[in-house]
Design a protein around this motif. Structure first.
Motif, short mmCIF file in Angstrom:
data_model
loop_
_atom_site.label_atom_id
_atom_site.label_comp_id
_atom_site.label_asym_id
_atom_site.label_seq_id
_atom_site.Cartn_x
_atom_site.Cartn_y
_atom_site.Cartn_z
N ARG A 2 40.78 43.25 40.46
CA ARG A 2 40.17 44.67 40.65
C ARG A 2 39.40 43.96 41.89
NH1 ARG A 2 38.87 47.27 35.48
NH2 ARG A 2 41.35 48.16 34.39
N ARG A 45 41.28 42.88 44.98
CA ARG A 45 41.91 43.73 45.83
C ARG A 45 40.86 44.28 46.69
NH1 ARG A 45 43.39 48.93 42.51
NH2 ARG A 45 44.93 49.71 44.07
N GLU A 72 38.00 51.14 34.72
CA GLU A 72 39.33 52.13 35.93
C GLU A 72 39.97 53.40 34.60
OE1 GLU A 72 42.64 50.62 37.36
OE2 GLU A 72 41.03 49.45 38.66
N TYR A 104 47.72 54.91 35.09
CA TYR A 104 48.12 53.46 34.74
C TYR A 104 47.21 52.46 36.09
CZ TYR A 104 50.65 55.74 38.65
OH TYR A 104 50.57 56.60 39.87
N TYR A 105 47.76 51.84 36.03
CA TYR A 105 46.48 50.17 36.65
C TYR A 105 48.15 50.41 37.97
CZ TYR A 105 44.17 49.29 32.94
OH TYR A 105 43.69 48.58 31.91
N ASP A 106 47.36 50.32 39.22
CA ASP A 106 47.59 50.15 39.96
C ASP A 106 48.70 49.07 40.66
OD1 ASP A 106 48.28 52.97 41.42
OD2 ASP A 106 45.84 52.58 42.45
N TYR A 107 48.05 47.85 40.90
CA TYR A 107 48.29 46.54 40.86
C TYR A 107 49.30 45.85 39.64
CZ TYR A 107 43.64 46.94 38.23
OH TYR A 107 42.80 47.38 37.22
N TYR A 133 56.20 48.59 40.53
CA TYR A 133 55.20 49.01 40.72
C TYR A 133 54.78 50.26 39.38
CZ TYR A 133 52.86 45.11 42.29
OH TYR A 133 52.35 43.70 43.25
N SER A 155 52.89 52.90 39.97
CA SER A 155 53.05 53.58 41.11
C SER A 155 54.40 54.07 42.62
CB SER A 155 51.83 53.10 42.41
OG SER A 155 52.09 51.89 42.74
N SER A 156 55.06 53.35 41.84
CA SER A 156 56.42 53.87 42.87
C SER A 156 57.47 53.98 42.70
CB SER A 156 57.15 52.29 43.22
OG SER A 156 58.03 51.24 41.88
N LYS A 176 57.04 58.13 35.49
CA LYS A 176 56.00 57.53 34.85
C LYS A 176 55.29 58.14 33.69
CE LYS A 176 53.72 57.75 39.16
NZ LYS A 176 53.38 58.65 40.55
#
Lengths: 335, 224
Positions: free
Chosen positions: A10, A13, A83, B72-75, B113, B115-116, B122
């Motif tokens: 985090r 980023r 988060e 969710y986690y974007d990364y 990911y 996010s895509s 999702k």
């Protein structure tokens, strides 16, 4: 271990994101003509302060310095690196606790760097006023402790939706503390310091082990992490500043200082990023040139700037006249 | 008793939930029903700790949660999400994971990911991440939004499988016919208060709505 990994992910980023935003606003021309000359000038001036070239700095009353530091303290914003997904994907309380712990360390490190810089700026002034190096360092340590307590208390008050006056009272207390440190009043410093430490212990009790306001903490964290980008992008004009006003930005309130049309034109001109960025580049370039050019040649710079301004005004007026909104205003005005 | 809520309440500027009491037993599907804005999602938010209970007591074992909106986690990629969940829960559910990935046709996108993903994908990922935790409680908030017909049927079957395993499901929904078919008992929240709870027959009796379906009961209560 997982919390540590997530935390570093985090932070890295976040830093990358900030760097991207900065690069979006500051290109090499701004760096060359704005940032670099400013840094050189600031460094040179700082050296001169140490040399004693600005003795009047020693005459500024401590009250004003305390006010300035108090203002910086008010700007301090603590937040946690938690988060929504931490809470929703897996209900793991120990991970939340670990993330809180890392967040405290993050903020602690940030504050050390921040207040270290403030101390560096303030040190020559204290030196001029006759403080020894040891005294200056002791002042720095005390200032950091006070600032840390203040940021911690403010964060917990914010979590509890405390009234603004209550939060302001804490800043006031911190301000008195800084003033007491500056005027070397040991009794007052110890008193204020004790009150702040007691407050900090009281408001933070159980925060690490229990998480009753974690939802609010996530909200604050999200807002604070986004604030850097938001401030930078709106100030630079890259994005429109969000406004709570119902009145659209292109239709400003009529005022008595000029015609609506002229105010509107000026506002529209400066709210367009390309126009604003032009002046962001030209003004530092002009200032640098005036400093560097010898004698009467300096006059060339304002003449050139005025010429650019005239060109800009002509082309923008032409552009506006073609705009359907202004055409409709003119039609309404003539009927 | 896996979840026990006693006279719990939450207030912001005005009371949102007041004195709600219910419990969830092992191996049952409990439907939390009510009209829009009744306080269903707020109740769940209080249960999951997103917002705190201001009064009352809440006791709950470890749970898995499928939220209304995917979180969710974007990364992180899907496979990284799975690894993270498995590592945090300490449950070795490799076989179940493979099974679910194939069922939801997510096995080819594990390196992508989240996010895509599309909204439906999702949502499927959320269901998968909750189910592989193999918890005793599964909280499901409006799960059918954004899912196609096939996945909805698959999800219903999966919820029944969870019940058969002995897990409890807390199902928040306003799709009443599905709830009627699936749930063993109901908690009916209206305007932040507990209107009725129990089996369908018990609710009918309590509300004096003999022979009515849940849909008709809700209409009847709204018209009173």
């Amino acid at each position: 271990m997982i919390a540590k990994r997530l935390f570093w992910m985090r932070v890295s980023r976040y830093i990358k994101q900030q760097w991207k935003t900065v690069r979006l606003i500051v290109d090499w021309t701004i760096f060359l003509y704005g940032v670099l000359p400013l840094l050189i000038w600031a460094g040179y001036s700082y050296w001169q302060v140490w040399e004693g070239s600005f003795p009047w700095l020693g005459d500024i009353p401590y009250f004003l310095w305390a006010l300035l530091i108090g203002w910086f303290m008010w700007q301090d914003r603590m937040f946690v690196w938690i988060e929504r997904a931490d809470l929703i994907l897996v209900s793991n309380r120990s991970m939340i606790r670990d993330l809180k712990w890392y967040s405290v360390w993050y903020h602690f490190t940030q504050q050390v760097i921040q207040y270290g810089c403030y101390l560096l700026l303030l040190a020559p002034i204290l030196y001029i006023k006759g403080r020894s190096v040891g005294e200056i360092l002791a002042f720095g340590a005390a200032l950091f402790l006070l600032a840390w307590c203040h940021a911690w208390v403010q964060y917990h008050l914010r979590l509890r939706h405390a009234h603004l006056m209550k939060r302001f009272l804490i800043v006031l207390l911190a301000f008195v503390g800084v003033y007491a440190l500056l005027i070397e009043s040991i009794l007052l410093s110890v008193l204020i310091g004790s009150i702040m430490v007691t407050f900090a212990l009281y408001v933070g009790e159980g925060w690490m082990s229990k998480h009753p306001s974690v939802g609010r903490e996530i909200e604050i964290g999200e807002r604070e992490r986004a604030s850097f980008d938001r401030v930078l992008l709106t100030t630079s004009g890259a994005i429109e500043k969000t406004s709570e006003r119902k009145r659209p930005l292109y239709r400003p309130r009529p005022n008595r200082f000029g015609t609506v049309r002229r105010t509107m034109a000026l506002l529209m001109y400066f709210r367009t990023p390309s126009h604003r960025n032009l002046w962001f580049r030209l003004i530092p370039l002009g200032v640098t040139s005036v400093i560097l050019l010898p004698s009467w040649f300096k006059l060339v710079v304002p003449i050139y700037l005025l010429y650019v301004a005239y060109q800009e005004q002509t082309s923008f007026t032409r552009e506006m006249e073609r705009h359907p909104f202004f055409q409709s205003i003119q039609e309404r005005g003539s009927s | 008793m896996i979840v026990s809520i006693d006279k719990a309440g939450y207030e912001s500027n005005e009371p949102v939930i007041q004195d709600i009491s219910f419990d969830v037993r092992a191996g049952e599907i409990l439907g939390v029903i009510g009209s829009n804005g009744a306080g269903k999602t707020t109740t769940i938010a209080c249960l999951t700790g997103t917002i705190p209970w201001m009064k009352g007591t809440v006791e709950m074992e470890r749970y898995a949660y499928i939220p209304e909106q995917p979180v969710y986690y974007d990364y992180l990629t899907l496979s990284e999400h799975i690894a993270l969940v498995q590592e945090l829960t300490g449950v070795d559910s490799t076989e179940k994971t493979e099974e679910l990935l194939q069922l939801f046709r997510l096995d080819r996108v594990t390196d992508r990911y989240l996010s895509s993903f599309s909204k439906g994908m999702k949502q499927k990922a959320m269901i998968l991440l909750a189910l592989i935790q193999e918890t005793q409680i599964l909280i499901v908030d409006e799960p059918f939004i954004g899912l196609d017909a096939t996945t909805t049927i698959q999800l219903l079957r999966l919820l029944e499988t969870e019940r058969a395993r002995g897990a409890s499901v807390l199902l928040v929904t306003h799709v009443l016919d599905t709830a009627e078919r699936l749930c063993d008992r109901f908690v009916w929240i209206d305007d932040g208060q507990l209107l009725a709870s129990g089996t369908k027959a018990e609710i009918r009796e309590a509300l004096d709505t003999e022979g009515m379906t849940l849909f008709d009961m809700m209409e009847d209560v709204a018209l009173r």
